[in-house]
Design a protein around this motif. Structure first.
Motif, short mmCIF file in Angstrom:
data_model
loop_
_atom_site.label_atom_id
_atom_site.label_comp_id
_atom_site.label_asym_id
_atom_site.label_seq_id
_atom_site.Cartn_x
_atom_site.Cartn_y
_atom_site.Cartn_z
N PRO A 79 -6.72 6.59 -4.21
CA PRO A 79 -5.98 7.83 -3.94
C PRO A 79 -5.55 8.55 -5.22
O PRO A 79 -5.57 7.95 -6.30
CB PRO A 79 -4.74 7.33 -3.19
N ALA A 80 -5.12 9.80 -5.06
CA ALA A 80 -4.56 10.54 -6.20
C ALA A 80 -3.29 9.82 -6.67
O ALA A 80 -2.59 9.23 -5.86
CB ALA A 80 -4.23 11.95 -5.76
N GLY A 112 0.80 -1.22 0.00
CA GLY A 112 0.00 0.00 0.00
C GLY A 112 0.82 1.26 0.00
O GLY A 112 1.99 1.25 0.36
N PHE A 113 0.22 2.30 -0.46
CA PHE A 113 0.81 3.62 -0.45
C PHE A 113 0.08 4.37 0.65
O PHE A 113 -1.11 4.62 0.56
CB PHE A 113 0.61 4.27 -1.82
N GLU A 114 0.81 4.65 1.74
CA GLU A 114 0.19 5.24 2.93
C GLU A 114 -1.07 4.46 3.30
O GLU A 114 -2.13 5.03 3.54
CB GLU A 114 -0.11 6.71 2.68
N GLY A 115 -0.95 3.13 3.22
CA GLY A 115 -2.06 2.29 3.62
C GLY A 115 -3.15 2.16 2.56
O GLY A 115 -4.15 1.51 2.77
N LYS A 116 -2.93 2.81 1.39
CA LYS A 116 -3.96 2.74 0.35
C LYS A 116 -3.42 2.03 -0.88
O LYS A 116 -2.25 1.69 -0.95
CB LYS A 116 -4.37 4.16 -0.06
N THR A 117 -4.30 1.88 -1.85
CA THR A 117 -3.90 1.27 -3.11
C THR A 117 -2.90 2.17 -3.84
O THR A 117 -3.02 3.39 -3.79
CB THR A 117 -5.16 1.12 -3.98
N HIS A 167 -2.20 19.48 -15.31
CA HIS A 167 -3.30 18.91 -14.53
C HIS A 167 -2.77 18.30 -13.22
O HIS A 167 -3.51 18.16 -12.26
CB HIS A 167 -3.98 17.85 -15.40
N TYR A 168 -1.51 17.88 -13.24
CA TYR A 168 -0.94 17.16 -12.09
C TYR A 168 0.15 17.98 -11.40
O TYR A 168 1.15 17.43 -10.97
CB TYR A 168 -0.36 15.82 -12.56
N ASP A 169 -0.04 19.27 -11.32
CA ASP A 169 0.97 20.14 -10.76
C ASP A 169 0.89 20.09 -9.22
O ASP A 169 0.40 20.99 -8.59
CB ASP A 169 0.74 21.57 -11.28
N TYR A 170 1.33 19.02 -8.63
CA TYR A 170 1.24 18.89 -7.18
C TYR A 170 2.38 18.03 -6.66
O TYR A 170 3.24 17.59 -7.42
CB TYR A 170 -0.13 18.38 -6.76
N GLN A 171 2.36 17.76 -5.37
CA GLN A 171 3.53 17.16 -4.72
C GLN A 171 3.86 15.74 -5.18
O GLN A 171 4.98 15.29 -5.01
CB GLN A 171 3.31 17.15 -3.21
N ASN A 172 2.90 15.01 -5.75
CA ASN A 172 3.20 13.65 -6.19
C ASN A 172 3.73 13.59 -7.61
O ASN A 172 3.68 12.56 -8.26
CB ASN A 172 1.96 12.76 -6.06
N TYR A 173 4.23 14.71 -8.11
CA TYR A 173 4.82 14.75 -9.45
C TYR A 173 6.33 14.61 -9.34
O TYR A 173 6.97 15.32 -8.56
CB TYR A 173 4.46 16.10 -10.12
N HIS A 174 6.92 13.70 -10.13
CA HIS A 174 8.37 13.50 -10.08
C HIS A 174 8.91 13.47 -11.51
O HIS A 174 8.53 12.61 -12.29
CB HIS A 174 8.73 12.18 -9.39
N CYS A 230 -12.31 11.28 -11.94
CA CYS A 230 -13.66 10.85 -11.53
C CYS A 230 -13.67 9.37 -11.17
O CYS A 230 -14.27 8.97 -10.17
CB CYS A 230 -14.68 11.08 -12.65
N LEU A 231 -12.99 8.59 -12.02
CA LEU A 231 -12.96 7.14 -11.81
C LEU A 231 -12.32 6.80 -10.46
O LEU A 231 -12.83 5.99 -9.69
CB LEU A 231 -12.17 6.50 -12.95
N LEU A 232 -11.19 7.45 -10.16
CA LEU A 232 -10.48 7.18 -8.91
C LEU A 232 -11.34 7.61 -7.72
O LEU A 232 -11.43 6.89 -6.72
CB LEU A 232 -9.13 7.90 -8.89
#
Ligand code: ADP
Length: 244
Positions: free
Chosen positions: A124-125, A13-18, A203-210, A116-118
């Motif tokens: 999670p994002a 899991g990722f932080e306990g999630k999928t 669209h994905y300009d956030y902290q989980n972008y690498h 929407c699907l997620l």
């Protein structure tokens, strides 16, 4: 030590999630090679919309008939069709603990559909890995690319040759050149990427972008990916290597 299939770590899991992982980058940036390495390491399925579409073409389905010409010309198959195909695939049991998407989303509309699907499935994002390669390097890379039609392993005549010329190391199947790896089509695909797909990044300009430099050897790239993902991975047990 770089993890491998032998160095067995269970992703729970990722932080306990999928885990929802997006592998993003221009055609020929090495997404296929990296998704194979990631899958062997984390044991989540790699879902390539390109492979799903090629399977539809090979099976001669209505979708395949429609997609065939578009793919051969280097264009993008319609969002509604690709979205429906992806949503169906994500319903499979093997996606329960997570999945990696290779080549999706490729338009802003697809990214919105995925959001929407997620959300609907309480997932999670995504974590986005962007493999960036300068355009000049991509054309020669793609026209030198060979693929195993059976296991989909990718080789390159420039730096990842098979042991025996023209034959897959893993299953001895004769290698092929994909029709859309011809130079003219490659240039069209790169143009489509710049116009339609690159804007998806905003669209994905956030902290989980690498962002990861993709103009290096596959092993270096994979090591960097491991470095990005390892902090998120909850290992099975506390052993340093995770082997058994
Ligand atoms: P590459 O990433 O090297 O372009 P792919 O195997 O991912 O190769 O895709 C091959 C072709 O399949 C694309 O050029 C496009 O025509 C079609 N395709 C794949 N994924 C998508 C998608 N998400 N949306 C629309 N068309 C797609």
């Amino acid at each position: 030590m770089t993890p491998s299939a032998e160095n067995y770590i269970v992703w729970i899991g990722f932080e306990g999630k999928t885990l929802v992982l997006l592998l993003f980058g221009p055609p020929g940036c090495g997404k296929g090679t990296q998704s194979r390495l990631i899958t062997n390491w984390l044991h989540v399925p790699a879902i390539s919309t390109g492979d799903l579409l090629r399977a539809e073409v090979a099976a001669g389905t209505d979708l395949g008939k429609l997609a065939k010409g578009i793919m051969a010309a280097g264009g993008l198959v319609g969002d509604d069709l690709v979205n429906a195909m992806l949503a169906r695939r994500l319903e499979s049991d093997d996606c329960r603990d997570g999945f990696l998407l290779d080549g999706y989303p490729r338009t802003v509309e697809q990214a919105e559909f995925l959001d929407c699907l997620l959300a609907k499935r309480c997932l999670p994002a995504p974590i986005l890995l962007h493999l960036d390669v300068p355009n000049d390097a991509l054309v020669s890379r793609m026209t030198s690319r060979r693929e195993c039609p059976a296991c989909r392993r990718i080789y390159n005549l420039l730096h990842q040759r098979p042991l025996k010329e023209g034959i897959c190391d893993d299953d001895r199947t004769p290698l092929i050149t994909r029709k859309d790896d011809k130079e003219e089509t490659v240039r069209e695909r790169l143009d489509t990427y710049e116009r339609v797909t690159r804007p998806v990044l905003a669209h994905y300009d956030y902290q989980n972008y690498h962002q990861i430099r993709g103009d290096r050897s596959p092993n270096y790239i994979f090591e960097e990916i491991v470095g990005v993902l390892e902090p998120f991975a909850n290992r099975n047990g506390n052993s340093a290597s995770g082997t058994h």
